[in-house]
Design a protein around this motif. Structure first.
Motif, PDB file in Angstrom:
ATOM      1  N   VAL A 297       0.699  -1.110  -0.113  1.00 34.35           N
ATOM      2  CA  VAL A 297       0.492  -0.370   0.250  1.00 34.35           C
ATOM      3  C   VAL A 297       1.279   1.632  -0.262  1.00 34.35           C
ATOM      4  O   VAL A 297       0.718   2.230  -0.541  1.00 34.35           O
ATOM      5  CB  VAL A 297      -1.223   0.064   0.904  1.00 34.35           C
ATOM      6  N   ALA A 298       2.256   1.347   1.395  1.00 42.21           N
ATOM      7  CA  ALA A 298       2.745   1.945   1.055  1.00 42.21           C
ATOM      8  C   ALA A 298       3.525   2.829  -0.340  1.00 42.21           C
ATOM      9  O   ALA A 298       3.402   3.790  -0.937  1.00 42.21           O
ATOM     10  CB  ALA A 298       3.649   2.168   1.809  1.00 42.21           C
ATOM     11  N   HIS A 299       4.291   1.778  -1.022  1.00 42.58           N
ATOM     12  CA  HIS A 299       4.470   1.936  -2.165  1.00 42.58           C
ATOM     13  C   HIS A 299       3.373   2.431  -2.906  1.00 42.58           C
ATOM     14  O   HIS A 299       3.931   3.918  -3.989  1.00 42.58           O
ATOM     15  CB  HIS A 299       4.377   0.738  -3.096  1.00 42.58           C
ATOM     16  N   ASP A 300       2.399   1.372  -3.346  1.00 44.38           N
ATOM     17  CA  ASP A 300       1.457   2.461  -4.057  1.00 44.38           C
ATOM     18  C   ASP A 300       1.065   4.181  -4.627  1.00 44.38           C
ATOM     19  O   ASP A 300       0.229   4.938  -4.860  1.00 44.38           O
ATOM     20  CB  ASP A 300       0.241   1.817  -4.687  1.00 44.38           C
ATOM     21  N   PHE A 301       0.694   4.585  -2.590  1.00 51.38           N
ATOM     22  CA  PHE A 301       0.279   5.194  -2.420  1.00 51.38           C
ATOM     23  C   PHE A 301       1.029   6.260  -2.562  1.00 51.38           C
ATOM     24  O   PHE A 301       1.445   7.417  -3.197  1.00 51.38           O
ATOM     25  CB  PHE A 301       0.124   5.695  -0.689  1.00 51.38           C
ATOM     26  N   ASN A 302       2.765   6.046  -2.582  1.00 46.66           N
ATOM     27  CA  ASN A 302       4.134   6.504  -2.874  1.00 46.66           C
ATOM     28  C   ASN A 302       4.095   7.377  -4.014  1.00 46.66           C
ATOM     29  O   ASN A 302       4.419   8.045  -4.567  1.00 46.66           O
ATOM     30  CB  ASN A 302       5.136   6.389  -2.102  1.00 46.66           C
TER      31      ASN A 302
ATOM     32  N   SER B 183       5.755  11.402   4.123  1.00 49.07           N
ATOM     33  CA  SER B 183       7.020  10.907   5.338  1.00 49.07           C
ATOM     34  C   SER B 183       5.885   9.281   6.628  1.00 49.07           C
ATOM     35  O   SER B 183       6.564   8.964   6.599  1.00 49.07           O
ATOM     36  CB  SER B 183       6.699  12.068   6.247  1.00 49.07           C
ATOM     37  N   MET B 184       4.595   9.653   5.907  1.00 51.20           N
ATOM     38  CA  MET B 184       3.228   8.596   6.667  1.00 51.20           C
ATOM     39  C   MET B 184       4.010   7.555   5.822  1.00 51.20           C
ATOM     40  O   MET B 184       3.667   5.603   6.557  1.00 51.20           O
ATOM     41  CB  MET B 184       2.203   8.884   6.074  1.00 51.20           C
ATOM     42  N   THR B 185       4.435   7.534   4.252  1.00 53.79           N
ATOM     43  CA  THR B 185       5.144   5.877   3.913  1.00 53.79           C
ATOM     44  C   THR B 185       6.004   5.582   3.806  1.00 53.79           C
ATOM     45  O   THR B 185       5.957   4.535   3.826  1.00 53.79           O
ATOM     46  CB  THR B 185       4.378   6.613   2.005  1.00 53.79           C
ATOM     47  N   ARG B 186       6.052   6.364   4.492  1.00 47.42           N
ATOM     48  CA  ARG B 186       7.772   5.575   4.820  1.00 47.42           C
ATOM     49  C   ARG B 186       8.133   5.421   6.158  1.00 47.42           C
ATOM     50  O   ARG B 186       8.368   4.184   6.557  1.00 47.42           O
ATOM     51  CB  ARG B 186       8.691   6.834   5.027  1.00 47.42           C
TER      52      ARG B 186
END
Length: 491
Positions: free
Chosen positions: A367-372, A411-414
């Motif tokens: 999810v973090a990669h897609d959101f980034n 920063s949240m995705t990090r």
């Protein structure tokens, strides 16, 4: 007197008949036991082979796990990025940790860079040849013969990550010598011997003729272990093929002579017991009493309760007899079984929890990669809007707020990537007052209009070292928790 003599005659007649019946029974039993002895030895031999195979499977699992742990050590992965001389020098520590008799470290092409073994009998050239053969066969565990020694080896790939390529190979080996053969003989319950291409390399017996012995074993029926003579002693034996290239064979022996000697002694004891039973037979009835049968009956009830899953059935323990020892041993075994069952349930729960956490981590990383990727589009378009000429200050401030929000989202995705172990945190020296003041533009909108937001900075506040995204997430969590705790409003 006449009645006494008749009684004596009756007793003597009864004694003679009993003696004949006892002697005949002993002769029949002796012949039957002698025939059954050979069959039992063959049955024990098959059981010993099965026991060894189970032990070998557990041994493979243990060494596979050990090699995986060593291959996943960060220092081992870092070591494989260096040159061969450095790997050879630093492999001593890995060899000491492994507890194995042989350690081979090779690069991604299979070229041996580090070699350690207990007596330095295996040369680098032999290790290179053996490793290439195992890699060509794709064997995760194999048998090597080199330096006049037989090794059982386990090969593990070394990679930088789960989805990364192989950077090398780590091989652990255990030498099969006479000491190892003696250990295996304890497990197998008999003498053992290891053969490599019909040549005996280790064992507990001497004077073995490899080709002749193996030909007899291979020529026998599969369900009947053949009888062999080694020196002056007779054995029954069974062979287990451990490997085809090289051809490694394990042979388990059971001594017929020792079993026969035991049977001879047993016959003498049985004959003596038969004579004594005739003399003291009448006294045996008086010796059987409730004090003997009750503990045994109680033990049987305890066994039946254990079969139904009742571990708390009370057992009566007598004073110092065999039944008391068996009862005490059964009680210990029952306690051990209960503890093992509880431990197994606990381990299963931990394993399920670990699988859940692993799945959550992978989901968070995806999810973090897609959101980034989406944030990258937002940030790029906001930069384009900011660079356009003709915009007034109000629109410029709106675009800047979009950029700040996008950076906070980055920063949240990090944090999500760090949680899923897909990105390393970046701690920095931070001014908390500046971070809170910067977030003060967003927090009032987050908590709602029914709650008043006030920030009183401390001018003497010391700097901290932390990841900015994590600090911002902490502040957001505090604000959201405070909002949820004040449904009717507040400050």
């Amino acid at each position: 007197m006449r009645s006494i003599r008749l009684r004596t005659k009756f007793l003597l007649s009864l004694l003679a008949v009993s003696a004949m019946l006892t002697a005949g029974t002993l002769i029949v039993v002796s012949n039957v036991v002698r025939m059954r002895m050979r069959d039992n030895l063959r049955t024990d031999l098959r059981a010993s082979v099965n026991t060894f195979e189970i032990f070998q499977k557990q041994r493979d699992e243990a060494f596979t796990s050990s090699s995986q742990l060593l291959a996943n050590l960060p220092n081992v992965k870092a070591l494989m990025m260096t040159d061969a001389a450095t790997i050879q020098d630093a492999s001593a520590e890995t060899y000491r940790r492994s507890g194995a008799d042989l350690l081979v470290m090779a690069d991604r092409t299979g070229q041996v860079a580090g070699l350690r073994n207990s007596d330095s009998s295996l040369t680098r050239e032999e290790a290179q040849r053996l490793l290439r053969g195992s890699l060509q066969r794709g064997a995760a565990h194999d048998w090597w013969y080199g330096g006049n020694h037989l090794y059982q080896v386990w090969i593990q790939k070394i990679s930088t990550g789960p989805d990364e390529g192989t950077i090398g190979f780590l091989t652990l080996g255990e030498r099969i010598d006479d000491r190892a053969a003696r250990n295996f003989s304890v497990i197998a319950g008999g003498d053992v011997a290891f053969f490599e291409n019909d040549v005996p390399v280790a064992g507990t017996l001497s004077g073995l003729d490899g080709p002749s012995l193996l030909s007899q074993l291979n020529g026998g029926a599969a369900s009947k272990a053949p009888q062999l003579q080694i020196g002056n002693e007779h054995y029954v034996a069974a062979a287990v093929n451990l490997s085809d290239d090289p051809r490694v064979t394990l042979v388990v022996f059971k001594s017929l002579d020792k079993a026969t000697a035991f049977l001879t002694r047993l016959n003498r004891v049985l004959l003596l017991l038969g004579v004594l039973s005739l003399l003291v037979g009448s006294l045996i009835v008086f010796l059987i009493s409730d004090t003997f049968t009750r503990p045994l009956s109680n033990l049987v009830l305890g066994v039946r309760a254990l079969e139904s899953g009742d571990y708390g059935y009370p057992l009566t323990v007598a004073q110092g007899d065999e039944v008391a020892e068996v009862t005490t041993a059964f009680d210990r075994m029952r306690t051990t079984l209960q503890k093992n069952q509880e431990d197994q349930k606990d381990l299963e729960g931990r394993l399920r929890q670990a699988h859940k956490m692993e799945a959550i981590g992978r989901l968070a990383g995806g999810v973090a990669h897609d959101f980034n990727n989406l944030l990258t589009i937002i940030g790029g378009n906001s930069d384009l809007l900011l660079d356009r000429a003709g915009g007034d200050d109000f629109h410029r401030r709106c675009v800047e707020q979009i950029q700040k929000a996008a950076r906070r989202a980055v920063s949240m995705t990090r944090q999500l990537l760090a949680f899923s172990r897909m990105q390393v945190l970046q701690p920095q020296v931070l001014d908390l007052n500046a971070i809170i003041a910067d977030m003060g533009k967003m927090l009032p909108r987050l908590i709602g209009e029914h709650i008043e937001y006030v920030f009183a900075p401390d001018p003497k506040l010391a700097a901290v070292k932390a990841d900015p995204g994590q600090i911002e997430q902490v502040l957001m969590n505090l604000a959201v928790n405070a909002r949820d705790a004040m449904p009717n409003g507040g400050t």
